[in-house]
Motif scaffolding. Sequence first.
Motif, short mmCIF file in Angstrom:
data_model
loop_
_atom_site.label_atom_id
_atom_site.label_comp_id
_atom_site.label_asym_id
_atom_site.label_seq_id
_atom_site.Cartn_x
_atom_site.Cartn_y
_atom_site.Cartn_z
N SER A 86 0.83 -1.19 0.00
CA SER A 86 0.00 0.00 0.00
C SER A 86 0.87 1.25 0.00
N GLY A 87 0.57 2.15 -0.92
CA GLY A 87 1.31 3.41 -0.95
C GLY A 87 2.55 3.38 -1.82
N CYS A 88 2.72 2.33 -2.62
CA CYS A 88 3.94 2.25 -3.41
C CYS A 88 3.79 2.95 -4.76
N GLY A 89 2.62 3.50 -5.05
CA GLY A 89 2.49 4.31 -6.23
C GLY A 89 1.76 3.64 -7.39
N LYS A 90 1.08 2.54 -7.12
CA LYS A 90 0.37 1.82 -8.18
C LYS A 90 -0.74 2.70 -8.78
N SER A 91 -1.56 3.28 -7.92
CA SER A 91 -2.64 4.14 -8.43
C SER A 91 -2.07 5.34 -9.15
N THR A 92 -1.02 5.89 -8.59
CA THR A 92 -0.39 7.05 -9.24
C THR A 92 0.07 6.68 -10.65
N GLN A 127 -9.88 3.19 -8.16
CA GLN A 127 -9.85 2.35 -6.96
C GLN A 127 -11.15 2.44 -6.16
N HIS A 237 -3.87 -6.72 -5.09
CA HIS A 237 -3.08 -7.15 -3.94
C HIS A 237 -3.08 -8.66 -3.82
N GLU B 178 -3.81 13.17 0.89
CA GLU B 178 -2.47 12.79 0.46
C GLU B 178 -2.20 11.31 0.67
N SER B 180 -2.95 7.14 0.02
CA SER B 180 -3.44 6.18 -0.96
C SER B 180 -4.64 5.45 -0.36
N GLY B 182 -5.21 2.30 0.37
CA GLY B 182 -4.91 1.40 1.47
C GLY B 182 -4.54 2.15 2.74
N1 LIG Z 1 -2.51 14.14 -3.72
C1 LIG Z 1 -1.43 13.67 -3.09
N2 LIG Z 1 -0.63 14.52 -2.43
C2 LIG Z 1 0.46 14.07 -1.78
N3 LIG Z 1 0.84 12.79 -1.73
C3 LIG Z 1 0.08 11.87 -2.39
C4 LIG Z 1 -1.09 12.27 -3.09
N4 LIG Z 1 -1.64 11.15 -3.64
C5 LIG Z 1 -0.86 10.12 -3.28
N5 LIG Z 1 0.19 10.53 -2.53
C6 LIG Z 1 1.27 9.70 -1.98
O1 LIG Z 1 1.84 8.97 -3.02
C7 LIG Z 1 2.15 7.65 -2.63
C8 LIG Z 1 1.55 6.65 -3.62
O2 LIG Z 1 0.14 6.74 -3.60
P1 LIG Z 1 -0.77 5.75 -4.46
O3 LIG Z 1 -2.18 6.14 -4.24
O4 LIG Z 1 -0.27 5.74 -5.85
O5 LIG Z 1 -0.47 4.35 -3.77
P2 LIG Z 1 -1.03 2.91 -4.14
O6 LIG Z 1 0.14 2.09 -4.54
O7 LIG Z 1 -2.15 3.00 -5.05
O8 LIG Z 1 -1.51 2.40 -2.70
P3 LIG Z 1 -2.81 1.58 -2.28
O9 LIG Z 1 -2.51 0.16 -2.55
O10 LIG Z 1 -2.89 1.84 -0.82
O11 LIG Z 1 -3.94 2.11 -3.06
C9 LIG Z 1 1.63 7.50 -1.24
O12 LIG Z 1 2.73 7.57 -0.33
C10 LIG Z 1 0.74 8.67 -1.00
O13 LIG Z 1 0.85 9.13 0.32
#
Ligand SMILES: Nc1ncnc2c1ncn2[C@@H]1O[C@H](COP(=O)(O)OP(=O)(O)OP(=O)(O)O)[C@@H](O)[C@H]1O
Lengths: 296, 296, 340, 277, 277
Positions: A86-92, A127, A237, B178, B180, B182
């Motif tokens: 979680s939080g590794c940037g997949k959604s990003t 998501q 996941h 900010e 994600s 999860g």
């Molecule tokens: N709008 C934002 N402003 C600042 N930081 C952000 C923002 N959106 C996401 N982040 C940060 O970027 C990182 C990646 O977020 P992301 O949503 O891509 O994770 P993820 O891999 O999809 O996680 P999950 O499995 O929990 O959905 C996280 O550390 C999150 O805190």
Amino acid sequence: MPGPSPEAGSPSSSPRTTGTSISPRRVRRRGAVTVTEQPPSVTREGITIQSLSKVYDTADGGEVTALRNIDLQIQPGEFVSFLGPSGCGKSTLLHIIAGLLPQTAGTVDVFGTPAAPGRQDSAIMLQTPVLFPWRSVLDNILLPVEILGLDRTSATARAHELLELTHLTEFAQKNVWELSGGMRQRVSLARALVTDPALLLMDEPFSALDEFTRERLNIELARLHEELGRTTLFVTHNISEAVFLSDRVVCMRPRPGEVIDIIDVDLPRPRGAEHLASAAAIENESLVREAIAEYI
Amino acid sequence: MPGPSPEAGSPSSSPRTTGTSISPRRVRRRGAVTVTEQPPSVTREGITIQSLSKVYDTADGGEVTALRNIDLQIQPGEFVSFLGPSGCGKSTLLHIIAGLLPQTAGTVDVFGTPAAPGRQDSAIMLQTPVLFPWRSVLDNILLPVEILGLDRTSATARAHELLELTHLTEFAQKNVWELSGGMRQRVSLARALVTDPALLLMDEPFSALDEFTRERLNIELARLHEELGRTTLFVTHNISEAVFLSDRVVCMRPRPGEVIDIIDVDLPRPRGAEHLASAAAIENESLVREAIAEYI
Amino acid sequence: GSGGDGAGGDDGLTVMLSYKKSIYWLPMLIAEDQGYFEDEGVDVQFEETNGSGFVTQQLIAGNVPAGWAGAPDAAVAFSKDDNLRALMCNPPQNIFRIVVPDDSDIESVEDLEGKTLGIAEAGGGEEPIVNASLEAAGLQRDADVRILPIGDAGPASLNAILQGQVDAYAGSYPDISTLTADGRLQTRDITPEQYNAIPGDCLVTTADALEDDQVRDQLVGMARAWARGAVFAAENPEAATTIACRVVPQECEDMDFATTYVKDTIGLSGVADDADTPFGHVDDSAWQTTFEVLAESGAITTDPDAGTFAGGGIAEQFASDYWDFDIAATREEARSSDGN
Amino acid sequence: MSTSTAHKMPPTRKTTVTKAGRPARRGPWAKVWPPVLVIVVFLLLWELACRAGLVNEIIVPPPSDVAVSFVSMLDKAYFWEATWVTMAETIAGFLIGVVLAWAIGTALGMYDWAKTAFYPIVVGFQITPRVALAPLFLTWFGFGLTSKVVMAATICFFPVLLNVMVGMDTVDRNARTLMRSLGASRWEEYRKLVLPSSLPLIFAGIKNAITLALIGAIVAEFVGASRGMGVLIKSLNFQLDVAGGFAVIVALMIFGLILYWIVEYIDSKVVFWRSHS
Amino acid sequence: MSTSTAHKMPPTRKTTVTKAGRPARRGPWAKVWPPVLVIVVFLLLWELACRAGLVNEIIVPPPSDVAVSFVSMLDKAYFWEATWVTMAETIAGFLIGVVLAWAIGTALGMYDWAKTAFYPIVVGFQITPRVALAPLFLTWFGFGLTSKVVMAATICFFPVLLNVMVGMDTVDRNARTLMRSLGASRWEEYRKLVLPSSLPLIFAGIKNAITLALIGAIVAEFVGASRGMGVLIKSLNFQLDVAGGFAVIVALMIFGLILYWIVEYIDSKVVFWRSHS
Ligand SMILES: Nc1ncnc2c1ncn2[C@@H]1O[C@H](COP(=O)(O)OP(=O)(O)OP(=O)(O)O)[C@@H](O)[C@H]1O
Ligand SMILES: Nc1ncnc2c1ncn2[C@@H]1O[C@H](COP(=O)(O)OP(=O)(O)OP(=O)(O)O)[C@@H](O)[C@H]1O
Ligand SMILES: [Mg+2]
Ligand SMILES: [Mg+2]
């Protein structure tokens, strides 16, 4: 728009043969560009990600590096899963590929053009399922059809098929607030599928579903994929799901988000229920698990 | 309020012994009341659900039977999971037990009083994490503390422990947008745990988490449960998770939502990582899978 | 709280004005500036409002002991409550005029047939006179003459007259002075003679209040100071203008306008022509006319007795009580004043 | 350029898609010059129209005349007195109206019986033209500032009330469920959930209110007052000093805008999470 | 009752928690009698106050007198003519104001450059007291209905504009992302997402607008008109027929309430998903 024709991802150009090659390839490449057999000029056909980074400015004035230096080459028709904590940037990453977020550095090319939102030939499933309460379930599914200006009659037929696929037939005319969490996710899935996109981006599409529904939908998704040859980027996941569905599994680690490993899955295609808990699948799963566990 | 003291669910009165009894009991009771050894007068101590039904009026004038004739007796300190396909009424059941939805028929007693919202000794974690954007992550976690008027200093210490547990320490002062998906779920989890409730209701708390984080949190949750003896009702779609954590697994089927089976899990306590993929666990899992598969 | 039941006594006297402090109340401005009220030992508090209706309502309600209200409004109020009494008027002559542009071929109210008559305000003080004039000329309102409220003096009304949107205009004398001040418009007065007697704003009180000697004394004192102000103004208009412009500077942005306004106000006060008649005195016949006009225009439906309202010796007695000061001394004072 | 070259741009290029369509920050001037430009163009056209005789000078004076009047007015004590009076009425009326509307709106939104019983009366009161009730106000609130303050307060009351109530209606249902599950009292639910989440709407109401309070004060002064900018406008108009009248109106606009931007600034600071909800 | 018995109630009992604190439906009368009761009590107290001499009749007539005047007025042609005029002004002004505000608000909310350039001007216009501009309006739009319609339209313009803009600001971010991902044009995004999701706010603005349009029309009539209910009130006031004046005000309230409830009804039908968002 001089974008590629919808056939860009049609089965004919699909490199699925790689996945179905008899000799099992287990090349492990650490954080590197996937070198393909094709010359660089052909990369226009798939998705090319080069030195991609994404830094968020945080509200307290700081910065968060969500993605660092991602290089990735995805062939048209390929099914690629993204796994990582979680939080590794997949959604990003998915947002950037869909053109919904600007990257900080690097390039992303989708079917030969820079990533941009609103491609007719792609669909993203976010998501959190975003449904509009002023539309019935069916009308929510038909939303992309309206926006792309496609034929509503045939689309409605397709929507009904998808409703059946997602076991929601009797909910077609219901209001969205009458649905359970899992049902909403399925509506969102149906909406992503309704336009038959050549590129499908899915962010944890089955997270709210029970194991049986998930398995059934996995099998359906595999079948659809093999029939239609859509390029699919799939965040999950669930390691078995990733293995069962994918040609390759991209493993990521967080802060900063980096690719730590890319696993080629050597399950034959077409895949069916029999591959779900097959020895080969389990072997692949443990490979993935290993790759990830190394970094946790 | 003449509610029970927070110690109602303390380890001393816990019937966990049932779960840890050496002789494996695999009594399968179909859609029936769980008959316990204790006389009815003692049921005030746990959760008693009798002939519970829930019918939703739908917007188009129809009715949806979300729950039909549910009978269930949960001992204080027991960990019970609810499994079942999407839309079978798990969330509805949890809402009714939390007093957040009125039932259509039947009774629900929680620690001796009819189900009602806002019990000091219980906390619910909803299926979608609801976080307030005007509060920092830490302040979101501390919300229940403020409302229950508990000591903020000690609660803040506890909140920091929970942030560590959920790997969110560095996000304490961040804004919720900010995070994600999860991460949000983990914040929501920390919020549910911060007041140390005697009754914990959790609706798919780990659905958005990767397998490793999930496992780690499962182990933590098992440890906390064994330490604190909270009565826990836990909705999940993950069968191994359900087996690993629970004393009993309640299997449900949809339309109308009914209990089809209740499986007693015969894993010893305390449970740790070694039980996760143990033969006993896998055996239990297949029992559950079987019970559910029968109805799909 | 209410408008103050300042029924005299130590609290002083509350008197309502039907219009804001302005050159219109020139005698009062001067009395205030020259300290005449203090001379008379009255502690008077003027409450400015924006219409005679406010004043008469408060009078009938008994919230204030006295106030200045337009004669038509006062008469209407008397028809509702015969406890009211009118003591004096400022000015004692008609302030409402019906005018046409100088080059118009309209000679009299009769000629308005088929034309449009602009008035300052629907329900304003000019309406009864307009109604009565039309009635007397045998014209029917709306059918024969279109009545159009175009506002008091101001850009909209001036433009409407200049553009010919209205053929004639009825308003108060300050309106007319304003509209003609810069020479773009010259007007001719066609107000029928018989209405000249209708007074302007009158000091109205109640029979009950007059019974109270203390209140009556205060009213007499106020009236005396007021009358002295009128005498002062008539004697030295320049000084009066200076004083007025000190009290209400916003009305002196344009000195031509201010000078005309002061001149017209003094002219209507009647003090300069005739020092024998007390300032503010109104004949019984004038009140008779007022009531007739109002009855004709439909504002009064009963048949009140004008004599009770303003005659019957009350006003006479009041006039003789305040018109007893040394007029010559006041004139002398005015002559030697430069207004500063 | 051909499509093929367009597709083969060097890898260092950055896409310039902006977040949610918002423009990048370009310093404070980027927000200042466009309206200034628009205003300048507007004034120029107006001036030209006057010079060319297209606009009747009796009605609309040229901006240059207005500017001259405006500058000369700044010296006058009566101008500042009038300004002070009107601003005092406006601000007092605004504060009273907003606080009352907030309190009553919250009560109506919180208690269904209160809404059922009193809402029609509140609407009825709002519908009643306050101008027609001026005699009442005069009797109850006297002839001075108070009656104008009341007028300003009553006219800015309703928009705030309505937005407060709609704000309470649009609170996320899941969030309400969460608060109920925590056993939050109505008051706690209000303070910790309903209030913050309806703040964007409440501020919209408040912004409406500040403009309406000014309008209310001026209308009240027009209807019956002896002091204030409304009276000043009237008496300048009465003297056919049209440029002077416009100068006061310009002053009113400036003061009104200052009040408005203060509210807007507070809004932007308080509701910092706006674009992220 | 002791707590122990309270805990041992028969199992057939049902808890009576209501959904989200909303009361169960009790038929249409449950919504009608509370306000009626409140109004009746209010009128009774008022009548008593008059009879007891606490309130002077010349300022506030007893409700019975007002009722008598009201009933007798219903026969009068001039009353219906005045009603017709005022309602026509109100409705026309309302429609024009709402449509313009909607269009301009949408444009400002959609295009940032438009907002930067024109929003200060819109606010400045709103701040300007329309009453002070009455001479302008009268000159440009004549002394008939049109100038009153314009006055009504301009006064109900801003609340709608503001709520339209705030509504666009508060659209769910994820939903916007979804629309962008589908390649929706601004217009499609507006029509299919922004408009529906800001409807609750827009309707709040519209409800404000209908009340303000009526106020605007009456104020305009007060400033200068020959027909309409404002004129009627003024001339009845001149005759000190206070009960008659109040009767017109009552009529105004009734017609205003009817218009308001029509808007409210449309709101409740259009935004059927309100309590589920
Ligand atoms: N709008 C934002 N402003 C600042 N930081 C952000 C923002 N959106 C996401 N982040 C940060 O970027 C990182 C990646 O977020 P992301 O949503 O891509 O994770 P993820 O891999 O999809 O996680 P999950 O499995 O929990 O959905 C996280 O550390 C999150 O805190
Ligand atoms: N407000 C409502 N109005 C009408 N029907 C509803 C409502 N809420 C839920 N339902 C119906 O009740 C049934 C049970 O819903 P519930 O949310 O309890 O399911 P669930 O077991 O939690 O499913 P999931 O695993 O997908 O979250 C579903 O069929 C749903 O359509
Ligand atoms: Mg994510
Ligand atoms: Mg659920």
